[in-house]
Design a protein around this motif. Structure first.
Motif, PDB file in Angstrom:
ATOM      1  N   VAL A 374       0.820  -1.207   0.000  1.00 44.28           N
ATOM      2  CA  VAL A 374       0.000   0.000   0.000  1.00 44.28           C
ATOM      3  C   VAL A 374       0.855   1.258   0.000  1.00 44.28           C
ATOM      4  N   GLY A 375       0.315   2.310  -0.554  1.00 46.64           N
ATOM      5  CA  GLY A 375       0.887   3.637  -0.372  1.00 46.64           C
ATOM      6  C   GLY A 375       1.544   4.222  -1.593  1.00 46.64           C
ATOM      7  N   GLU A 376       1.959   3.396  -2.516  1.00 49.43           N
ATOM      8  CA  GLU A 376       2.648   3.872  -3.714  1.00 49.43           C
ATOM      9  C   GLU A 376       2.685   2.705  -4.699  1.00 49.43           C
ATOM     10  N   VAL A 398      -1.825  -8.671  -2.186  1.00 55.44           N
ATOM     11  CA  VAL A 398      -2.908  -7.722  -2.401  1.00 55.44           C
ATOM     12  C   VAL A 398      -2.300  -6.327  -2.518  1.00 55.44           C
ATOM     13  N   ASP A 399      -2.232  -5.848  -3.749  1.00 53.78           N
ATOM     14  CA  ASP A 399      -1.714  -4.503  -4.016  1.00 53.78           C
ATOM     15  C   ASP A 399      -2.921  -3.576  -3.906  1.00 53.78           C
ATOM     16  N   THR A 400      -3.033  -2.925  -2.752  1.00 57.83           N
ATOM     17  CA  THR A 400      -4.263  -2.196  -2.423  1.00 57.83           C
ATOM     18  C   THR A 400      -4.117  -0.725  -2.746  1.00 57.83           C
ATOM     19  N   GLY A 503       0.650   6.803 -10.834  1.00 62.39           N
ATOM     20  CA  GLY A 503       1.222   7.846  -9.966  1.00 62.39           C
ATOM     21  C   GLY A 503       0.381   9.103  -9.988  1.00 62.39           C
ATOM     22  N   ARG A 504       0.827  10.086  -9.229  1.00 60.68           N
ATOM     23  CA  ARG A 504       0.067  11.328  -9.101  1.00 60.68           C
ATOM     24  C   ARG A 504       0.131  12.127 -10.393  1.00 60.68           C
ATOM     25  N   VAL A 505      -0.970  12.809 -10.679  1.00 60.72           N
ATOM     26  CA  VAL A 505      -0.951  13.699 -11.838  1.00 60.72           C
ATOM     27  C   VAL A 505      -1.029  15.160 -11.377  1.00 60.72           C
ATOM     28  N   ILE A 509       3.855  14.523  -4.375  1.00 56.82           N
ATOM     29  CA  ILE A 509       4.866  13.501  -4.686  1.00 56.82           C
ATOM     30  C   ILE A 509       4.842  12.469  -3.560  1.00 56.82           C
ATOM     31  N   ILE A 510       4.836  11.204  -3.935  1.00 58.02           N
ATOM     32  CA  ILE A 510       4.818  10.167  -2.898  1.00 58.02           C
ATOM     33  C   ILE A 510       6.261   9.720  -2.658  1.00 58.02           C
ATOM     34  N   VAL A 511       6.767  10.038  -1.483  1.00 57.62           N
ATOM     35  CA  VAL A 511       8.141   9.691  -1.130  1.00 57.62           C
ATOM     36  C   VAL A 511       8.084   8.677   0.004  1.00 57.62           C
TER      37      VAL A 511
HETATM   38  O1  PRX Z   1      -0.976   8.034  -5.419  1.00 59.75           O
HETATM   39  C1  PRX Z   1      -1.697   7.062  -4.708  1.00 59.75           C
HETATM   40  C2  PRX Z   1      -0.780   6.374  -3.723  1.00 59.75           C
HETATM   41  O2  PRX Z   1      -0.943   7.048  -2.494  1.00 59.75           O
HETATM   42  C3  PRX Z   1      -1.895   8.107  -2.635  1.00 59.75           C
HETATM   43  C4  PRX Z   1      -2.684   8.265  -1.366  1.00 59.75           C
HETATM   44  O3  PRX Z   1      -1.827   8.599  -0.327  1.00 59.75           O
HETATM   45  P1  PRX Z   1      -2.364   8.679   1.165  1.00 59.75           P
HETATM   46  O4  PRX Z   1      -3.570   9.521   1.213  1.00 59.75           O
HETATM   47  O5  PRX Z   1      -1.214   9.064   2.011  1.00 59.75           O
HETATM   48  O6  PRX Z   1      -2.807   7.217   1.504  1.00 59.75           O
HETATM   49  C5  PRX Z   1      -1.851   6.198   1.450  1.00 59.75           C
HETATM   50  C6  PRX Z   1      -2.423   4.926   1.996  1.00 59.75           C
HETATM   51  C7  PRX Z   1      -3.727   4.535   1.482  1.00 59.75           C
HETATM   52  C8  PRX Z   1      -2.726   7.695  -3.797  1.00 59.75           C
HETATM   53  O7  PRX Z   1      -3.400   8.790  -4.384  1.00 59.75           O
HETATM   54  N1  PRX Z   1      -1.124   4.968  -3.541  1.00 59.75           N
HETATM   55  C9  PRX Z   1      -1.727   4.391  -2.496  1.00 59.75           C
HETATM   56  N2  PRX Z   1      -1.810   3.063  -2.662  1.00 59.75           N
HETATM   57  C10 PRX Z   1      -1.266   2.769  -3.866  1.00 59.75           C
HETATM   58  C11 PRX Z   1      -0.827   3.991  -4.434  1.00 59.75           C
HETATM   59  N3  PRX Z   1      -0.263   4.047  -5.654  1.00 59.75           N
HETATM   60  C12 PRX Z   1      -0.117   2.887  -6.328  1.00 59.75           C
HETATM   61  N4  PRX Z   1      -0.496   1.688  -5.840  1.00 59.75           N
HETATM   62  C13 PRX Z   1      -1.065   1.576  -4.626  1.00 59.75           C
HETATM   63  N5  PRX Z   1      -1.412   0.382  -4.159  1.00 59.75           N
END
Ligand code: PRX
Length: 638
Positions: A374-376, A398-400, A503-505, A509-511
């Motif tokens: 999860v998360g990215e 499970v890639d959630t 990814g984000r548009v 930025i997801i770090v």
């Molecule tokens: O870009 C997506 C990415 O994390 C973003 C949401 O971040 P946040 O609100 O901090 O929540 C994270 C935990 C749910 C999304 O808009 N993201 C989350 N899960 C995935 C993902 N990107 C790709 N694959 C995932 N499984």
């Protein structure tokens, strides 16, 4: 959640999915009716207006989520372990907290908070490390109808101050300090600093003892939890909540400097997290479930705490880090507690995959049935490493995919049901209607396409607003593609309808799985007296997913200090205003930024340069200063 609501095979998934789309109200009505305790049933399942972002689920229902997380389990599961707490240091003993204990501790905590003047509807900021009191204070707030707002214990004083101010908290609950790996963090000191910046409104700071180091206690404001907790009664009358009363506020980054306080409410959030937990993790009664996220993020709220406890599960709270004292800590914990479901982030997987695989082999991971991400986006290499070394090729991954705003998981394989595909989150869960939109706001109906990911119809877990700023909620999520919820993510749909999140548009930025807005980072860099302007972009990073690359223009003040010192100062400033997670990996000083005639920074070009791709800049005809590109390319930081 009864086994009747568990999806067991692919035809059943398609049947349930169809049913949920054809008649969502009937679908969620059944889920809500059969799996929870309510003081009063709802009069209407769903009322919504996507243009105005007004969404009401289970109107007029009366409930309390803690009745469902705690009280109702007491008869059947009173002696079952609800929480296994695994401390940072493995030589300290783990705690096994039964449902009975947890209920008692939550009631005592609710009495403490009541004694301190907290009432239904009041906001309570919680700045705690991953210790049992974090779960207990959240549940206590829920039990008494107070609105918790957890602030991740890695955030800085300024980040706390802005959140406390925005939600108008009257109390902060923190610890004297926290342990993470071999570091001790002075959490109380950080709260003191935050309150020096935003002193108004906060009446008390309740301090939990964890590190036992000396801290300053301000007379009349700061209180030790122990002094109250030891005397508190364990009888507490649960507050009856309305379905749409606020349950919590959780801040997430936005494309402007001010964080967005996402508001989640009682009934819909409960129904959605409980339902998705049951299905995505194939939860069975004696499972030992572990999500390694921090409770300070939505993943921890929904899938360490509320989802698992609503199902009467045993959930692990881990205080430490994956590499302390050694890089096998995760595998050691799985082995020690016989974990059946393990849920973590691609960043952790990538960093552990870099270690010698003997660290994994030394441990018995055979109890694992399901592993999650999860998360990215999870890249192909990390997916296969996870599958081969952790799941031993027998555990579905499970890639959630989901977000703070969505409350729970929206797109994910259902284990043993949906065939997995590396890097794909696969199919929407029942009730979720994803659509891909092109930049002209047209829906793309074909497969094998990519587009902007939107959701067409509300689901129970969707956030209801941004605290104190409903217009911003509409503007951010409901106006780019009218009538739909816009996720801010791009996605690709393959030939069979599987989704892959690309990814984000937007300017987030997801770090390392953390959502970071570029604007707040730029704002904090610009506070430096030597800085005139800055622009942040992401670039691919083999562990963190994305690294942060900063382009900084210095003021023409004859600045003579060494650039290395300036870089350090800039990162210190970011650390102080946001937190260490937002520090830049690379900083390049430039004499100008590429801008359009209307003054907009062309980030696309900066992104390409940061990636080292000098060929695909696209249309640059609107640039006011195309000559700057050569300079920036020449001095790019490797
Ligand atoms: O870009 C997506 C990415 O994390 C973003 C949401 O971040 P946040 O609100 O901090 O929540 C994270 C935990 C749910 C999304 O808009 N993201 C989350 N899960 C995935 C993902 N990107 C790709 N694959 C995932 N499984």
């Amino acid at each position: 959640m009864s086994n009747n609501f568990k999806i067991n095979n692919l035809p059943e998934y398609f049947k349930q999915y169809k049913k949920s789309i054809k008649n969502p109200k009937k679908f969620w009505n059944e889920v809500a009716d059969n799996n929870f305790v309510w003081y009063q049933r709802w009069s209407k399942v769903l009322k919504y207006n996507m243009e105005e972002a007004r969404i009401t689920w289970f109107k007029n229902a009366k409930l309390n989520i803690t009745k469902n997380c705690l009280d109702r389990h007491l008869n059947k599961r009173g002696d079952k372990t609800a929480i296994i707490w695994e401390p940072n240091n493995p030589s300290e003993e783990a705690q096994y907290i039964t449902y009975k204990d947890l209920h008692q501790r939550v009631c005592k905590m609710a009495n403490v908070l009541t004694e301190l003047g907290v009432q239904k509807g009041d906001r309570v900021c919680i700045y705690l490390p991953m210790i049992p009191e974090l779960a207990i204070t959240m549940l206590a707030c829920a039990k008494m109808g107070a609105v918790h707002s957890v602030i991740f214990a890695g955030f800085s004083a300024s980040a706390i101050a802005s959140r406390v101010k925005d939600c108008g908290a009257k109390i902060i609950i923190c610890a004297d300090g926290g342990y993470r790996g071999n570091k001790t963090i002075d959490l109380k000191g950080i709260v003191d600093e935050a309150l020096a910046q935003h002193p108004s409104g906060v009446e008390s700071v309740l301090v939990v003892r964890r590190t036992h180091h000396t801290v300053n206690m301000k007379d009349g404001r700061d209180l030790w939890l122990d002094d109250y907790y030891s005397k508190a009664s364990s009888d507490f009358v649960t507050k009856i909540m309305d379905a749409e009363d606020p349950l919590f506020i959780l801040y997430t980054s936005g494309s402007t400097g001010k964080p967005k306080g996402m508001l989640h409410t009682c009934a819909g959030y409960m129904v959605y997290t409980a339902y998705t937990f049951k299905n995505v993790f194939d939860y069975q009664e004696n499972d030992i479930y572990w999500c390694s996220a921090d409770i300070g993020w939505i993943t921890g709220h929904s899938y360490i705490l509320y989802g698992p406890l609503c199902n009467g599960a045993t959930t692990i709270i881990f205080e430490g880090t994956p590499t302390y004292p050694q890089p096998d800590r995760f595998w050691e914990i799985i082995d020690k507690h016989k974990v059946t479901q393990f849920y973590t982030a691609p960043t952790a997987i990538r960093s552990l995959a870099k270690e010698n695989s003997d660290w994994v082999k030394q441990h018995n991971l055979s109890t694992l049935r399901i592993i999650g991400s999860v998360g990215e986006p999870i890249n192909d290499e990390a997916w296969h490493w996870y599958n081969d070394h952790v799941g031993n090729k027998k555990c579905p991954i499970v890639d959630t995919w989901w977000q703070t705003e969505t409350g729970g998981i929206l797109i994910s394989p259902i284990p043993f049901v949906t065939p997995t595909k590396p890097t794909y989150a696969t199919l929407p869960l029942p009730g979720i209607q994803p659509v891909l939109m092109d930049d002209k706001r047209n829906e793309i109906t074909e497969n094998q396409v990519s587009g902007n990911l939107c959701i067409r119809f509300p689901w129970p877990g969707i956030a209801r607003s941004i605290w104190g700023d409903h217009q911003r909620y509409i503007d951010t999520y409901f106006s780019s593609f009218p009538g739909k919820y816009f996720t801010g993510d791009g996605a690709l749909r393959d030939e069979v309808g599987y989704y892959r999140i690309t990814g984000r548009v937007d300017d987030v930025i997801i770090v390392s799985g953390h959502n970071l807005g570029t604007a707040p980072i730029e704002d904090s860099i610009n506070l430096h007296p030597a800085v005139a302007e800055s622009a942040i972009v992401g670039y691919p990073h083999d562990v963190k997913g994305n690294g942060l690359y900063g382009y900084v223009i210095l003021k023409e003040t004859g600045e003579t200090r060494h650039k290395v010192n300036l870089k350090k100062e800039i990162n210190l400033l970011i650390s102080d205003t946001i937190g260490p997670i937002a520090k830049l990996d690379k900083i390049q000083f430039v004499s100008a930024l590429p801008k359009t005639r209307s003054g907009k920074i062309m980030r696309r070009i900066l992104r390409k340069i940061a990636e080292g791709d000098f060929n695909n800049f696209g249309d640059t005809s609107t640039l006011l200063n195309p000559e700057i590109i050569e300079e920036i390319k020449r001095e790019r930081i490797e």
